[in-house]
Design a protein around this motif. Sequence first.
Motif, PDB file in Angstrom:
ATOM      1  N   MET A  15       0.976  -1.140   0.093  1.00  0.00           N
ATOM      2  CA  MET A  15      -0.155   0.201  -0.155  1.00  0.00           C
ATOM      3  C   MET A  15       0.962   1.234  -0.106  1.00  0.00           C
ATOM      4  SD  MET A  15      -3.304  -1.193   2.485  1.00  0.00           S
ATOM      5  CE  MET A  15      -4.031   0.062   2.196  1.00  0.00           C
ATOM      6  N   TRP A  16       1.877   1.422   1.066  1.00  0.00           N
ATOM      7  CA  TRP A  16       2.849   2.220   0.438  1.00  0.00           C
ATOM      8  C   TRP A  16       3.715   2.442  -0.494  1.00  0.00           C
ATOM      9  CZ3 TRP A  16       2.460   6.806   2.557  1.00  0.00           C
ATOM     10  CH2 TRP A  16       1.874   6.813   3.883  1.00  0.00           C
ATOM     11  N   LEU A  17       3.955   1.275  -1.293  1.00  0.00           N
ATOM     12  CA  LEU A  17       4.157   1.489  -2.356  1.00  0.00           C
ATOM     13  C   LEU A  17       3.662   2.190  -3.794  1.00  0.00           C
ATOM     14  CD1 LEU A  17       7.005   0.462  -4.668  1.00  0.00           C
ATOM     15  CD2 LEU A  17       5.551  -1.181  -5.118  1.00  0.00           C
ATOM     16  N   ILE A  18       2.714   1.895  -3.365  1.00  0.00           N
ATOM     17  CA  ILE A  18       1.300   2.300  -4.612  1.00  0.00           C
ATOM     18  C   ILE A  18       0.987   3.999  -3.688  1.00  0.00           C
ATOM     19  CG2 ILE A  18      -1.122   2.507  -5.807  1.00  0.00           C
ATOM     20  CD1 ILE A  18      -1.098   0.130  -4.304  1.00  0.00           C
ATOM     21  N   ARG A  19       1.011   4.282  -3.150  1.00  0.00           N
ATOM     22  CA  ARG A  19       1.157   5.460  -2.809  1.00  0.00           C
ATOM     23  C   ARG A  19       2.158   6.685  -3.149  1.00  0.00           C
ATOM     24  NH1 ARG A  19      -2.642   8.681   2.142  1.00  0.00           N
ATOM     25  NH2 ARG A  19      -4.080   6.709   0.944  1.00  0.00           N
ATOM     26  N   LEU A  20       3.028   6.469  -2.197  1.00  0.00           N
ATOM     27  CA  LEU A  20       4.973   6.985  -2.170  1.00  0.00           C
ATOM     28  C   LEU A  20       5.074   6.945  -4.360  1.00  0.00           C
ATOM     29  CD1 LEU A  20       6.079   5.621   0.104  1.00  0.00           C
ATOM     30  CD2 LEU A  20       5.607   7.899   0.047  1.00  0.00           C
ATOM     31  N   PHE A  21       4.431   5.279  -5.131  1.00  0.00           N
ATOM     32  CA  PHE A  21       4.605   5.893  -6.358  1.00  0.00           C
ATOM     33  C   PHE A  21       4.442   7.069  -6.828  1.00  0.00           C
ATOM     34  CE2 PHE A  21       3.654   5.100 -10.791  1.00  0.00           C
ATOM     35  CZ  PHE A  21       5.154   4.097 -10.930  1.00  0.00           C
ATOM     36  N   GLU A  22       2.537   7.066  -6.572  1.00  0.00           N
ATOM     37  CA  GLU A  22       1.887   8.179  -7.384  1.00  0.00           C
ATOM     38  C   GLU A  22       2.043   9.233  -7.141  1.00  0.00           C
ATOM     39  OE1 GLU A  22      -2.341   6.405  -7.552  1.00  0.00           O
ATOM     40  OE2 GLU A  22      -1.270   6.204  -9.383  1.00  0.00           O
ATOM     41  N   GLN A  23       2.375   9.350  -5.656  1.00  0.00           N
ATOM     42  CA  GLN A  23       2.823  10.551  -5.039  1.00  0.00           C
ATOM     43  C   GLN A  23       4.194  11.287  -5.443  1.00  0.00           C
ATOM     44  OE1 GLN A  23       3.385  10.847  -0.370  1.00  0.00           O
ATOM     45  NE2 GLN A  23       1.257  10.902  -0.748  1.00  0.00           N
ATOM     46  N   ARG A  24       4.894  10.376  -5.537  1.00  0.00           N
ATOM     47  CA  ARG A  24       5.934  10.778  -6.699  1.00  0.00           C
ATOM     48  C   ARG A  24       5.460  11.646  -8.140  1.00  0.00           C
ATOM     49  NH1 ARG A  24      11.355   9.686  -6.036  1.00  0.00           N
ATOM     50  NH2 ARG A  24      10.608   9.883  -3.281  1.00  0.00           N
ATOM     51  N   ALA A  25       4.804  10.473  -8.705  1.00  0.00           N
ATOM     52  CA  ALA A  25       3.810  10.965 -10.315  1.00  0.00           C
ATOM     53  C   ALA A  25       3.007  12.304 -10.262  1.00  0.00           C
ATOM     54  CB  ALA A  25       2.821   9.899 -10.786  1.00  0.00           C
ATOM     55  N   SER A  26       2.934  12.388  -9.056  1.00  0.00           N
ATOM     56  CA  SER A  26       2.017  13.505  -8.876  1.00  0.00           C
ATOM     57  C   SER A  26       3.188  15.118  -8.669  1.00  0.00           C
ATOM     58  CB  SER A  26       1.049  13.718  -7.922  1.00  0.00           C
ATOM     59  OG  SER A  26       0.517  15.254  -7.474  1.00  0.00           O
ATOM     60  N   ASP A  27       4.079  14.970  -8.240  1.00  0.00           N
ATOM     61  CA  ASP A  27       4.839  15.767  -7.516  1.00  0.00           C
ATOM     62  C   ASP A  27       5.837  15.986  -9.161  1.00  0.00           C
ATOM     63  OD1 ASP A  27       4.174  16.005  -5.375  1.00  0.00           O
ATOM     64  OD2 ASP A  27       6.352  14.985  -4.545  1.00  0.00           O
ATOM     65  N   LEU A  28       6.342  14.647 -10.145  1.00  0.00           N
ATOM     66  CA  LEU A  28       6.725  15.146 -11.195  1.00  0.00           C
ATOM     67  C   LEU A  28       6.206  15.653 -12.274  1.00  0.00           C
ATOM     68  CD1 LEU A  28       8.894  11.773 -11.269  1.00  0.00           C
ATOM     69  CD2 LEU A  28       9.683  14.094 -10.787  1.00  0.00           C
ATOM     70  N   PHE A  29       5.216  15.379 -12.280  1.00  0.00           N
ATOM     71  CA  PHE A  29       3.848  15.939 -13.116  1.00  0.00           C
ATOM     72  C   PHE A  29       3.626  17.782 -13.219  1.00  0.00           C
ATOM     73  CE2 PHE A  29      -0.321  16.840 -14.718  1.00  0.00           C
ATOM     74  CZ  PHE A  29      -0.388  16.529 -16.108  1.00  0.00           C
ATOM     75  N   ALA A  30       3.118  18.046 -11.499  1.00  0.00           N
ATOM     76  CA  ALA A  30       3.660  18.932 -11.129  1.00  0.00           C
ATOM     77  C   ALA A  30       4.553  19.805 -11.745  1.00  0.00           C
ATOM     78  CB  ALA A  30       3.012  19.323 -10.263  1.00  0.00           C
TER      79      ALA A  30
END
Length: 326
Positions: A15-30
Amino acid sequence: MKVSKEDLIKLYGQMWLIRLFEQRASDLFAKGVMPGFIHLGIGQEAFMAGTNYNIKAGDSVGSSHREHGLLLGLGITPNELMAELYGKETGCNKGKGGSMHACKAKVGAIGCNGILGAAQTIINGYGFAHKVRNDGNIAVTVFGDGAANRGDVHEGMNLASVMNLPVVFIIVDNGYGISMSSKESSLVDDLSARAAGYGMPGLTADGNDILAVIEATREAFERARQGGGPSVVEFKTYRHHGHFEGDPTPYRTKEEVEMWMKKDPIARFEKVLLERNILNEEQMKDIYEEQLAIVDAAQKFAEESPYPEGPEGYEDVFYFYEGGDK
Ligand SMILES: Cc1ncc(C[n+]2csc(CCOP(=O)(O)OP(=O)(O)O)c2C)c(N)n1
Ligand SMILES: [Mg+2]
Protein backbone atom coordinates in the motif's frame (compact mmCIF):
# COMPACT_ATOMS: atom_id res chain seq x y z
CA MET A 1 -10.42 -15.18 5.69
CA LYS A 2 -7.26 -15.71 7.66
CA VAL A 3 -4.36 -13.68 6.29
CA SER A 4 -0.96 -14.60 7.73
CA LYS A 5 1.10 -12.09 9.66
CA GLU A 6 3.75 -12.13 6.91
CA ASP A 7 1.15 -11.39 4.28
CA LEU A 8 -0.35 -8.53 6.30
CA ILE A 9 3.10 -6.97 6.53
CA LYS A 10 3.64 -7.40 2.79
CA LEU A 11 0.26 -5.83 2.07
CA TYR A 12 1.15 -2.86 4.23
CA GLY A 13 4.37 -2.36 2.25
CA GLN A 14 2.47 -2.73 -0.99
CA MET A 15 0.00 0.00 0.00
CA TRP A 16 2.85 2.37 0.77
CA LEU A 17 4.57 1.51 -2.50
CA ILE A 18 1.42 2.42 -4.43
CA ARG A 19 0.91 5.65 -2.52
CA LEU A 20 4.52 6.80 -2.66
CA PHE A 21 4.84 5.89 -6.32
CA GLU A 22 1.77 7.94 -7.17
CA GLN A 23 2.69 10.86 -4.94
CA ARG A 24 6.01 10.98 -6.73
CA ALA A 25 4.28 10.87 -10.10
CA SER A 26 2.03 13.72 -8.95
CA ASP A 27 5.03 15.85 -7.91
CA LEU A 28 6.93 15.15 -11.12
CA PHE A 29 3.89 15.93 -13.21
CA ALA A 30 3.32 19.23 -11.36
CA LYS A 31 6.95 20.19 -11.99
CA GLY A 32 6.45 19.54 -15.70
CA VAL A 33 9.08 16.81 -15.65
CA MET A 34 6.70 13.98 -16.39
CA PRO A 35 4.98 14.16 -19.77
CA GLY A 36 1.49 13.08 -20.75
CA PHE A 37 -1.65 12.95 -18.71
CA ILE A 38 -2.09 11.02 -15.47
CA HIS A 39 -4.99 9.94 -13.28
CA LEU A 40 -4.00 8.92 -9.77
CA GLY A 41 -5.61 6.49 -7.38
CA ILE A 42 -4.21 7.96 -4.16
CA GLY A 43 -6.76 6.94 -1.52
CA GLN A 44 -7.72 3.77 -3.41
CA GLU A 45 -4.73 1.65 -2.37
CA ALA A 46 -6.71 -0.84 -0.27
CA PHE A 47 -8.82 -2.05 -3.15
CA MET A 48 -5.77 -2.40 -5.40
CA ALA A 49 -3.50 -4.25 -2.96
CA GLY A 50 -6.42 -6.34 -1.64
CA THR A 51 -7.58 -7.39 -5.10
CA ASN A 52 -4.07 -8.36 -6.15
CA TYR A 53 -3.77 -10.53 -3.07
CA ASN A 54 -6.24 -13.05 -4.53
CA ILE A 55 -4.91 -12.96 -8.09
CA LYS A 56 -3.00 -16.08 -9.14
CA ALA A 57 -0.36 -16.63 -11.81
CA GLY A 58 -2.09 -17.05 -15.17
CA ASP A 59 -5.10 -14.85 -14.35
CA SER A 60 -5.93 -12.02 -16.76
CA VAL A 61 -6.47 -8.65 -15.13
CA GLY A 62 -7.72 -5.64 -17.05
CA SER A 63 -7.14 -2.34 -15.33
CA SER A 64 -8.56 1.11 -16.01
CA HIS A 65 -6.98 4.56 -16.28
CA ARG A 66 -6.42 4.95 -12.50
CA GLU A 67 -4.70 1.73 -11.48
CA HIS A 68 -0.94 2.06 -11.45
CA GLY A 69 -1.20 0.27 -8.11
CA LEU A 70 -2.82 -2.82 -9.60
CA LEU A 71 -0.07 -2.96 -12.24
CA LEU A 72 2.66 -2.77 -9.60
CA GLY A 73 1.07 -5.63 -7.68
CA LEU A 74 0.72 -7.80 -10.77
CA GLY A 75 4.42 -7.67 -11.55
CA ILE A 76 5.19 -4.57 -13.57
CA THR A 77 8.21 -3.34 -11.62
CA PRO A 78 8.34 0.20 -10.20
CA ASN A 79 11.32 0.89 -12.49
CA GLU A 80 9.60 -0.17 -15.67
CA LEU A 81 6.33 1.55 -14.75
CA MET A 82 8.04 4.83 -13.85
CA ALA A 83 10.06 4.65 -17.07
CA GLU A 84 6.83 4.02 -18.96
CA LEU A 85 5.27 7.16 -17.43
CA TYR A 86 8.32 9.10 -18.58
CA GLY A 87 7.98 7.70 -22.13
CA LYS A 88 11.36 5.99 -21.91
CA GLU A 89 12.64 3.00 -23.84
CA THR A 90 13.04 0.94 -20.65
CA GLY A 91 9.34 1.25 -19.81
CA CYS A 92 7.16 -1.86 -19.84
CA ASN A 93 5.86 -0.77 -23.26
CA LYS A 94 9.01 1.01 -24.43
CA GLY A 95 7.43 4.29 -23.39
CA LYS A 96 4.66 4.03 -25.97
CA GLY A 97 1.84 2.97 -23.66
CA GLY A 98 2.20 5.65 -21.02
CA SER A 99 0.10 5.82 -17.90
CA MET A 100 -3.17 4.74 -19.46
CA HIS A 101 -1.95 1.89 -21.65
CA ALA A 102 0.78 0.33 -19.56
CA CYS A 103 0.53 -3.44 -19.74
CA LYS A 104 2.57 -6.63 -19.49
CA ALA A 105 0.62 -9.61 -20.72
CA LYS A 106 3.01 -12.22 -19.35
CA VAL A 107 2.21 -11.19 -15.77
CA GLY A 108 -1.52 -10.99 -16.51
CA ALA A 109 -1.62 -7.18 -16.77
CA ILE A 110 -3.65 -7.09 -19.97
CA GLY A 111 -4.03 -3.32 -19.97
CA CYS A 112 -6.58 -0.60 -20.22
CA ASN A 113 -8.91 0.59 -22.96
CA GLY A 114 -9.32 4.33 -23.52
CA ILE A 115 -13.00 3.83 -24.31
CA LEU A 116 -14.94 3.47 -21.07
CA GLY A 117 -16.98 0.27 -21.10
CA ALA A 118 -15.21 -1.37 -24.03
CA ALA A 119 -12.94 -3.43 -21.81
CA GLN A 120 -15.94 -5.05 -20.10
CA THR A 121 -16.95 -6.79 -23.31
CA ILE A 122 -13.38 -7.68 -24.31
CA ILE A 123 -12.77 -9.30 -20.93
CA ASN A 124 -15.18 -12.05 -21.94
CA GLY A 125 -12.68 -13.19 -24.58
CA TYR A 126 -10.12 -13.73 -21.83
CA GLY A 127 -12.73 -15.45 -19.68
CA PHE A 128 -13.73 -17.69 -22.58
CA ALA A 129 -10.08 -18.64 -23.19
CA HIS A 130 -9.66 -19.62 -19.54
CA LYS A 131 -12.87 -21.63 -19.70
CA VAL A 132 -11.89 -23.48 -22.89
CA ARG A 133 -8.41 -24.23 -21.58
CA ASN A 134 -9.91 -25.25 -18.26
CA ASP A 135 -6.84 -23.79 -16.56
CA GLY A 136 -8.52 -22.68 -13.33
CA ASN A 137 -7.65 -19.08 -14.09
CA ILE A 138 -10.03 -16.15 -14.14
CA ALA A 139 -10.42 -12.86 -15.98
CA VAL A 140 -10.96 -9.74 -13.90
CA THR A 141 -11.98 -6.34 -15.17
CA VAL A 142 -11.73 -3.21 -13.03
CA PHE A 143 -13.72 -0.10 -13.94
CA GLY A 144 -15.32 2.96 -12.38
CA ASP A 145 -18.78 4.10 -11.38
CA GLY A 146 -18.88 6.25 -14.50
CA ALA A 147 -17.92 3.41 -16.82
CA ALA A 148 -20.53 1.22 -15.13
CA ASN A 149 -23.24 3.30 -16.83
CA ARG A 150 -22.04 2.48 -20.33
CA GLY A 151 -24.20 0.16 -22.42
CA ASP A 152 -21.26 -2.08 -23.27
CA VAL A 153 -20.89 -2.99 -19.59
CA HIS A 154 -24.40 -4.40 -19.56
CA GLU A 155 -23.75 -6.40 -22.71
CA GLY A 156 -20.54 -7.68 -21.20
CA MET A 157 -22.25 -8.76 -17.99
CA ASN A 158 -25.07 -10.47 -19.85
CA LEU A 159 -22.73 -12.41 -22.13
CA ALA A 160 -20.49 -13.47 -19.24
CA SER A 161 -23.57 -14.69 -17.42
CA VAL A 162 -25.19 -16.69 -20.23
CA MET A 163 -21.83 -18.25 -21.14
CA ASN A 164 -21.02 -18.91 -17.46
CA LEU A 165 -17.57 -17.40 -17.87
CA PRO A 166 -14.95 -17.12 -15.11
CA VAL A 167 -15.10 -13.32 -15.17
CA VAL A 168 -15.30 -10.95 -12.21
CA PHE A 169 -16.53 -7.40 -12.80
CA ILE A 170 -15.02 -5.07 -10.20
CA ILE A 171 -16.74 -1.70 -10.02
CA VAL A 172 -14.81 1.00 -8.18
CA ASP A 173 -17.27 3.62 -6.95
CA ASN A 174 -14.95 6.45 -5.98
CA GLY A 175 -17.75 9.00 -5.86
CA TYR A 176 -17.25 10.59 -9.26
CA GLY A 177 -16.94 10.13 -12.98
CA ILE A 178 -14.87 13.27 -13.69
CA SER A 179 -17.14 15.87 -11.98
CA MET A 180 -20.38 13.85 -12.04
CA SER A 181 -21.31 12.45 -8.65
CA SER A 182 -22.07 8.74 -8.72
CA LYS A 183 -25.16 9.54 -6.63
CA GLU A 184 -26.50 11.51 -9.58
CA SER A 185 -25.40 9.29 -12.41
CA SER A 186 -27.21 6.27 -10.99
CA LEU A 187 -30.14 6.03 -8.60
CA VAL A 188 -29.23 2.70 -7.04
CA ASP A 189 -27.18 2.97 -3.85
CA ASP A 190 -25.04 -0.01 -4.74
CA LEU A 191 -23.95 -0.52 -8.33
CA SER A 192 -23.48 -4.22 -7.54
CA ALA A 193 -27.30 -4.41 -7.66
CA ARG A 194 -26.92 -4.50 -11.45
CA ALA A 195 -25.71 -8.09 -11.14
CA ALA A 196 -29.22 -9.31 -10.30
CA GLY A 197 -30.40 -8.20 -13.74
CA TYR A 198 -28.07 -10.77 -15.26
CA GLY A 199 -28.70 -13.59 -12.81
CA MET A 200 -25.35 -13.36 -11.10
CA PRO A 201 -24.26 -12.54 -7.54
CA GLY A 202 -23.33 -8.98 -6.65
CA LEU A 203 -21.58 -7.75 -3.56
CA THR A 204 -20.63 -4.30 -2.25
CA ALA A 205 -17.72 -3.92 0.15
CA ASP A 206 -15.82 -1.14 1.88
CA GLY A 207 -13.02 -0.43 -0.59
CA ASN A 208 -10.97 1.41 2.03
CA ASP A 209 -10.75 -1.63 4.30
CA ILE A 210 -8.15 -3.95 2.86
CA LEU A 211 -9.38 -6.95 4.83
CA ALA A 212 -12.93 -6.47 3.51
CA VAL A 213 -11.51 -6.24 -0.03
CA ILE A 214 -9.58 -9.48 0.42
CA GLU A 215 -12.69 -11.23 1.67
CA ALA A 216 -14.93 -9.96 -1.12
CA THR A 217 -12.49 -10.79 -3.92
CA ARG A 218 -11.68 -14.19 -2.43
CA GLU A 219 -15.34 -15.20 -2.55
CA ALA A 220 -15.93 -13.95 -6.10
CA PHE A 221 -12.64 -15.24 -7.50
CA GLU A 222 -13.07 -18.71 -5.95
CA ARG A 223 -16.58 -18.99 -7.37
CA ALA A 224 -15.29 -18.17 -10.84
CA ARG A 225 -12.31 -20.54 -10.53
CA GLN A 226 -14.59 -23.40 -9.58
CA GLY A 227 -16.95 -22.99 -12.52
CA GLY A 228 -19.55 -21.01 -10.57
CA GLY A 229 -19.55 -18.23 -13.17
CA PRO A 230 -19.24 -14.48 -13.16
CA SER A 231 -20.15 -11.97 -10.48
CA VAL A 232 -19.94 -8.30 -9.65
CA VAL A 233 -17.95 -6.89 -6.76
CA GLU A 234 -18.26 -3.20 -5.99
CA PHE A 235 -15.88 -1.23 -3.81
CA LYS A 236 -16.82 2.08 -2.26
CA THR A 237 -13.78 4.33 -2.06
CA TYR A 238 -12.59 7.85 -2.81
CA ARG A 239 -9.84 9.40 -4.87
CA HIS A 240 -7.95 11.99 -2.87
CA HIS A 241 -6.81 13.87 -5.95
CA GLY A 242 -8.91 15.26 -8.78
CA HIS A 243 -9.95 13.30 -11.85
CA PHE A 244 -6.66 14.21 -13.51
CA GLU A 245 -3.61 15.92 -12.06
CA GLY A 246 -4.34 19.63 -12.08
CA ASP A 247 -8.12 19.21 -11.71
CA PRO A 248 -9.14 21.94 -9.20
CA THR A 249 -12.15 19.78 -8.08
CA PRO A 250 -14.75 22.59 -7.70
CA TYR A 251 -17.44 19.90 -7.64
CA ARG A 252 -16.64 18.58 -4.19
CA THR A 253 -16.84 20.18 -0.74
CA LYS A 254 -14.13 20.57 1.87
CA GLU A 255 -16.32 18.64 4.32
CA GLU A 256 -16.65 15.73 1.94
CA VAL A 257 -12.89 15.54 1.41
CA GLU A 258 -12.24 15.76 5.16
CA MET A 259 -14.76 13.01 5.86
CA TRP A 260 -12.98 10.68 3.43
CA MET A 261 -9.50 11.62 4.67
CA LYS A 262 -10.61 10.20 8.02
CA LYS A 263 -11.22 6.90 6.22
CA ASP A 264 -7.75 6.86 4.66
CA PRO A 265 -7.07 3.18 3.87
CA ILE A 266 -3.44 3.23 5.00
CA ALA A 267 -4.17 4.88 8.34
CA ARG A 268 -7.02 2.42 8.90
CA PHE A 269 -4.80 -0.56 8.20
CA GLU A 270 -2.13 0.84 10.51
CA LYS A 271 -4.68 0.89 13.31
CA VAL A 272 -5.43 -2.81 12.73
CA LEU A 273 -1.74 -3.71 12.60
CA LEU A 274 -1.06 -1.86 15.85
CA GLU A 275 -4.10 -3.32 17.62
CA ARG A 276 -3.13 -6.85 16.63
CA ASN A 277 0.50 -6.27 17.63
CA ILE A 278 1.66 -7.13 14.11
CA LEU A 279 3.80 -4.04 13.66
CA ASN A 280 4.82 -1.22 15.94
CA GLU A 281 5.30 2.37 14.83
CA GLU A 282 9.01 2.03 14.36
CA GLN A 283 8.61 -1.04 12.15
CA MET A 284 5.98 0.78 10.12
CA LYS A 285 8.37 3.66 9.61
CA ASP A 286 11.04 1.24 8.38
CA ILE A 287 8.63 -0.23 5.85
CA TYR A 288 7.72 3.25 4.69
CA GLU A 289 11.40 4.12 4.23
CA GLU A 290 12.01 0.89 2.30
CA GLN A 291 9.22 1.70 -0.13
CA LEU A 292 10.40 5.28 -0.47
CA ALA A 293 13.84 4.02 -1.49
CA ILE A 294 12.23 1.84 -4.17
CA VAL A 295 10.40 4.87 -5.56
CA ASP A 296 13.58 7.01 -5.46
CA ALA A 297 15.40 4.29 -7.39
CA ALA A 298 12.55 4.04 -9.92
CA GLN A 299 12.68 7.78 -10.55
CA LYS A 300 16.46 7.66 -11.01
CA PHE A 301 16.17 4.68 -13.35
CA ALA A 302 13.49 6.43 -15.43
CA GLU A 303 15.38 9.71 -15.62
CA GLU A 304 18.62 8.05 -16.65
CA SER A 305 16.95 5.88 -19.30
CA PRO A 306 16.97 6.93 -22.97
CA TYR A 307 13.95 7.81 -25.09
CA PRO A 308 13.21 5.46 -27.97
CA GLU A 309 15.16 6.89 -30.86
CA GLY A 310 15.58 6.49 -34.60
CA PRO A 311 13.41 3.89 -36.35
CA GLU A 312 12.62 2.32 -32.97
CA GLY A 313 10.70 5.47 -32.06
CA TYR A 314 8.24 4.73 -34.87
CA GLU A 315 7.76 1.02 -34.25
CA ASP A 316 4.60 -0.32 -32.55
CA VAL A 317 2.71 2.93 -33.20
CA PHE A 318 0.47 4.33 -35.91
CA TYR A 319 1.65 7.70 -37.15
CA PHE A 320 0.85 10.16 -39.85
CA TYR A 321 3.14 12.15 -42.04
CA GLU A 322 2.45 14.88 -44.55
CA GLY A 323 1.17 13.43 -47.78
CA GLY A 324 -0.74 10.48 -46.41
CA ASP A 325 -0.92 7.96 -43.65
CA LYS A 326 1.46 5.15 -43.08
C1 LIG B 1 -16.89 6.12 -23.88
C2 LIG B 1 -16.12 7.18 -23.17
N1 LIG B 1 -16.76 8.32 -22.79
C3 LIG B 1 -16.08 9.30 -22.16
C4 LIG B 1 -14.75 9.15 -21.89
C5 LIG B 1 -13.97 10.25 -21.18
N2 LIG B 1 -13.71 9.88 -19.78
C6 LIG B 1 -12.48 9.43 -19.42
S1 LIG B 1 -12.43 9.01 -17.80
C7 LIG B 1 -14.03 9.46 -17.56
C8 LIG B 1 -14.69 9.31 -16.21
C9 LIG B 1 -14.55 7.94 -15.68
O1 LIG B 1 -15.17 7.83 -14.42
P1 LIG B 1 -15.16 6.47 -13.67
O2 LIG B 1 -15.56 5.38 -14.59
O3 LIG B 1 -15.99 6.66 -12.45
O4 LIG B 1 -13.64 6.24 -13.30
P2 LIG B 1 -12.71 7.15 -12.38
O5 LIG B 1 -12.13 8.19 -13.29
O6 LIG B 1 -13.53 7.72 -11.31
O7 LIG B 1 -11.65 6.24 -11.87
C10 LIG B 1 -14.61 9.91 -18.75
C11 LIG B 1 -16.00 10.37 -18.89
C12 LIG B 1 -14.11 7.96 -22.31
N3 LIG B 1 -12.82 7.73 -22.07
N4 LIG B 1 -14.81 6.98 -22.92
MG1 LIG C 1 -15.36 7.14 -10.56
